[in-house]
Design an enzyme around this catalytic site. Structure first.
Site, PDB file in Angstrom:
ATOM      1  N   GLU A   1      10.237  62.196  51.896  1.00 32.12           N
ATOM      2  CA  GLU A   1      10.469  60.762  52.048  1.00 32.12           C
ATOM      3  C   GLU A   1       9.167  59.988  52.075  1.00 32.12           C
ATOM      4  OE1 GLU A   1      11.031  56.859  54.015  1.00 32.12           O
ATOM      5  OE2 GLU A   1       9.758  58.540  54.651  1.00 32.12           O
TER       6      GLU A   1
ATOM      7  N   ASP B   1       9.486  65.523  56.568  1.00 36.27           N
ATOM      8  CA  ASP B   1       8.042  65.352  56.390  1.00 36.27           C
ATOM      9  C   ASP B   1       7.518  64.171  57.188  1.00 36.27           C
ATOM     10  OD1 ASP B   1       9.455  63.637  54.612  1.00 36.27           O
ATOM     11  OD2 ASP B   1       7.652  63.327  53.411  1.00 36.27           O
TER      12      ASP B   1
END
Length: 458
Positions: A178, A113
């Protein structure tokens, strides 16, 4: 429905095109380089493809990213497993088996991400992966951290092409979330039975770009404390002066915090410490006032006021003294103040030890990293504490050595910034660096005599 060329063109035209194509390839010395999987053009193209997948929070296209990565893993004959600790948030685990599965494995960690972007403030669209005339690749994730994930894969590609066979098993992980804390990705993974069975000995995670020629490596990171301070007091007329109003007490705290922040910042400005070595405090929000349909009531002093602070605490800090400062100076009960932590990470691992990966002779992984970078023609700067937080903390929490490293020298630090980019030459050089590191780690024979149960079955 698929159609082959021979079903559309007459045979003699098809033959002519094949002859012409062959002649062009033979006369163009760059054509074989362009089509080779190991060519610079092919490597950069794969990086662009990964960057062009929009995995920005809050709606990352995780499955599209995983499908692309799986296609690359298949070409490299890597074993694969997709795990969802939380539905809709896939974690991809790839494996290159080592010849001695009893040895602790190597984990090459990355996240898929990226943070959101304000598209209108970029000179090129953040998911175009545009390459300018200087070779700079503009994209969200070009530094944080799709570059590292693809460099792992390209390094494996190069090592496999050279005939290298690792002694230790190598795992590549592409995890979700994350950028929003990693709680549904790395945290659950690190605490899972799946991870335990991998028998991991060391973890590589992300680092930061370096504006100079020295690569940066991180052995620890600051722990986030998200603090909310609340002040209360009697409401009063906007024209009245009296002691201990909610706003007055909160402003006293804000001023005290500002002075502390300045003292920490002064050490950085004086060159005495770097970002990761000081306690940073930044106000995240200020909430007070009595709302009305036309804004806020201006002639009423509010009975409550609240402020939020993002505090980052180095593992070397005396956390008990800091919390005492908060209770006695920043939010004292004597001024009708309370405080709470929205998040308060621990500086210790599950064994009670400080979450610090050693950088001396007691840690062979650090020495191997230094030698590998040097052997690949790179330079490594002084070991650092990462100024923010990464998923490496979840592996350090398990008592494992974890090193943050992103091979980006001569590069401005642009993670989470507008116009994030990485130069293609730096990207390609980083692959060479990782080849050297992975080979050094996976060939390391220390502890080969240990009688450890194999735990690296996927």
């Amino acid at each position: 429905m698929e159609f082959t060329m021979s079903k559309i063109l007459p045979f003699y035209i098809l033959s002519f095109l094949i002859v012409v194509s062959s002649s062009i390839e033979a006369s163009d010395p760059s054509s074989s380089t362009t089509t080779s999987p190991s060519s610079a053009a092919a490597i950069i193209s794969r990086f662009q493809q990964y960057l062009q997948i929009n995995t920005a929070q809050p709606t990352p296209q995780y499955y599209e990213a995983i499908d692309f990565l799986l296609s690359q893993a298949k070409l490299l004959s890597l074993e694969s497993q997709t795990i969802e600790f939380v539905p809709g948030k896939p974690l991809l685990l790839l494996k290159w088996p080592g010849s001695n599965p009893n040895l602790p494995a190597i984990l090459l960690y990355s996240h898929t991400d990226v943070v959101p972007s304000e598209h209108n403030k970029w000179i090129h669209h953040p998911f175009s992966a545009h390459i300018d005339d200087n070779g700079n690749i503009y994209a969200r994730g070009s530094q944080d951290m799709k570059c590292v994930g693809m460099q792992y894969l390209e390094a494996v590609r190069g090592l496999k092409a050279s005939g290298y066979q690792p002694l230790r098993s190598i795992y590549l992980t592409f995890a979700p979330d994350e950028e929003i804390g990693g709680h549904d990705g790395a945290e659950k993974f690190a605490e899972s039975e799946v991870f335990e069975k991998l028998n991991v000995g060391v973890v590589l995670d992300e680092g930061l770009a370096s504006p100079d020629e020295n690569y940066r490596a991180f052995y620890a990171e600051r722990t986030p404390w998200w603090l909310i301070i609340k002040a209360t007091g009697a409401p009063g007329h906007g024209a009245k002066l009296y002691d201990n109003t909610a706003m007055e007490n909160l402003l006293k705290s804000i001023e005290s915090i500002r002075r502390f922040r300045a003292s920490q910042f002064d050490m950085i400005k004086a060159g005495l410490k770097v970002d990761g070595e000081v306690v940073s405090v930044n106000m995240a929000f200020l909430k007070a006032g009595t709302p009305s349909p036309t804004g806020f009531v201006m002639n009423l002093q509010p009975s409550e006021a609240e402020a939020g602070f993002d505090i980052r605490v180095p593992p070397t800090t005396d956390s008990e003294s800091l919390e005492k400062r908060i209770a006695e100076e920043w939010a004292p009960a004597s001024r009708n103040m309370t405080f709470r932590f929205k998040q308060k990470g621990s500086a210790n691992d599950k064994f009670g030890n400080r979450m610090i990966t050693k950088t001396d002779s007691s840690n062979p992984w650090w020495a191997l990293l230094e030698d590998a970078i040097r052997n690949a023609g790179g330079k490594l700067g002084k070991p650092e504490i990462f100024p923010a937080s990464t998923d490496a903390r979840y592996f350090r929490r398990q008592g494992l050595p974890a090193i943050g490293f992103s091979p980006m020298a001569n590069t401005p630090i642009l993670l989470h910034d507008h116009n994030e980019f990485l130069n293609q030459d730096e990207y390609l050089k980083g692959i060479e660096i990782y080849e050297s590191i992975i080979k050094a780690y996976a060939s390391y024979m220390e502890n080969i005599g240990e009688n450890r149960e194999s735990k690296d079955e996927l």
